[in-house]
Design an enzyme around this catalytic site. Structure first.
Site, PDB file in Angstrom:
ATOM      1  N   SER A 135       0.369  -4.039   6.926  1.00  0.00           N
ATOM      2  CA  SER A 135       1.467  -3.084   6.723  1.00  0.00           C
ATOM      3  C   SER A 135       0.969  -1.684   7.043  1.00  0.00           C
ATOM      4  O   SER A 135      -0.238  -1.406   6.994  1.00  0.00           O
ATOM      5  CB  SER A 135       1.891  -3.139   5.245  1.00  0.00           C
ATOM      6  OG  SER A 135       2.706  -2.041   4.903  1.00  0.00           O
ATOM      7  N   TYR A 148      -0.338  -2.724  -3.874  1.00  0.00           N
ATOM      8  CA  TYR A 148       0.242  -3.320  -2.650  1.00  0.00           C
ATOM      9  C   TYR A 148      -0.497  -2.780  -1.417  1.00  0.00           C
ATOM     10  O   TYR A 148      -0.946  -3.553  -0.562  1.00  0.00           O
ATOM     11  CB  TYR A 148       1.742  -3.021  -2.543  1.00  0.00           C
ATOM     12  CG  TYR A 148       2.315  -3.574  -1.253  1.00  0.00           C
ATOM     13  CD1 TYR A 148       2.434  -4.940  -1.073  1.00  0.00           C
ATOM     14  CD2 TYR A 148       2.687  -2.722  -0.203  1.00  0.00           C
ATOM     15  CE1 TYR A 148       2.917  -5.462   0.134  1.00  0.00           C
ATOM     16  CE2 TYR A 148       3.174  -3.235   0.994  1.00  0.00           C
ATOM     17  CZ  TYR A 148       3.289  -4.608   1.155  1.00  0.00           C
ATOM     18  OH  TYR A 148       3.752  -5.122   2.349  1.00  0.00           O
TER      19      TYR A 148
END
Ligand code: NDP
Ligand code: 8X3
Length: 249
Positions: A135, A148
């Protein structure tokens, strides 16, 4: 005919990857916990093209049973798409739920590492490919991204490290690093709050699962001598913000 295994095939990027690979003539194994969605893909694509494997990626015994039960036509895996993953919460670290952190680490890191380790011998034998869903959160920290972002930084670095270790084997490894993709990701992150997800993506014209799936397929379809190391991609309407500064007075 080549075979891809896509984790997290019940939704979003993974589901789109299944369709993209199938349309390009691959056999696809799709995994996830929601059996009805995998069955629907099987009904749509046909059992000779799609094989559903229902398990929680954190459950190694269930995963191994599913892999051992693969029909012969699906047993030789040429491409692993390590896609299953999630974010839980957007709160500052000092207010975050430790169980949410554990779930993200167990799913995005531990299960991904274990799946990769499990399939590596076969991927080496077949000179296959591994595509990891990292990501932009791996590179650009944001408030509430804490664990995350940490898991996705791990995924990116693990992919690059694998490239080193697998030198000379013919196995290709890629880290795909998307920004905003409208899937179930934000609904999951916000505890099922669809309105929060709709508000985040409103007017953004975000990336779609299909956009990313086409990149994954492109990466996996390069000639054998070409390795795409990493791909970072955002919607045009997403970019960078400045540093934040806390003032003492
Ligand atoms: P979705 O929530 O739409 O899909 C997530 C997929 O992961 C589902 O198929 C889900 O299946 C699976 N999954 C989650 N936890 C588990 C588990 N414990 N066991 C098995 N499967 C699991 O999100 P996306 O498609 O957006 O996310 C896919 C990947 O892309 C993730 O790794 C995410 O971090 C990454 N990503 C997403 C971005 C975005 O903006 N959407 C941007 C950058 C990266 P099921 O619930 O049926 O088990
Ligand atoms: C998902 C993209 O920006 O929400 O990985 O972290 S972001």
């Amino acid at each position: 005919m080549k075979t891809a295994l896509v984790t997290g095939a019940t939704s979003g990027i993974g589901e789109a990857c299944v369709r993209a690979f199938a349309a390009a003539g691959w056999r696809v194994i799709g995994t996830g916990r929601r059996e009805d969605r995998l069955q629907a893909l099987c009904d749509e694509l046909g059992a000779d093209v799609f094989h559903p494997c229902v398990f929680d990626v954190r459950d190694e015994a269930a995963r191994d049973r599913a892999l051992e039960g693969l029909p012969e036509a699906f047993a030789g895996i040429d491409c692993l798409v390590n896609n299953a993953g999630l974010a839980l919460g957007l709160t500052d670290a000092q207010e975050a739920d430790l169980d949410d952190w554990r779930t993200m680490i167990d799913t995005n890191v531990t299960a991904l590492v274990s799946m990769t380790h499990k399939l590596l011998p076969g991927l080496i034998a077949r000179k296959g490919a591994i595509v990891m869903l990292s990501s932009v959160a791996a590179t650009y920290p944001y408030t509430g991204g804490n664990v995350y972002g940490g898991t996705k930084a791990f995924v990116r670095q693990f992919a690059l490290g694998l490239r080193s270790d697998l030198s000379g084997t013919g196995v290709r490894v890629t880290s795909i690093e998307p920004g905003m993709v409208e899937t179930e990701f934000t609904t999951v992150r916000n505890g099922g709050d669809q309105a929060a997800s709709d508000a985040l993506y409103a007017g953004v014209n975000p990336l779609t699962g299909q956009d990313i799936a086409e990149m994954v397929l492109w990466v996996a379809s390069q000639p054998p001598h070409v390795n795409i190391n990493a791909m970072e991609v955002m919607p045009v309407n997403q970019s960078f913000a400045g540093f934040k500064v806390a003032r003492e007075t």
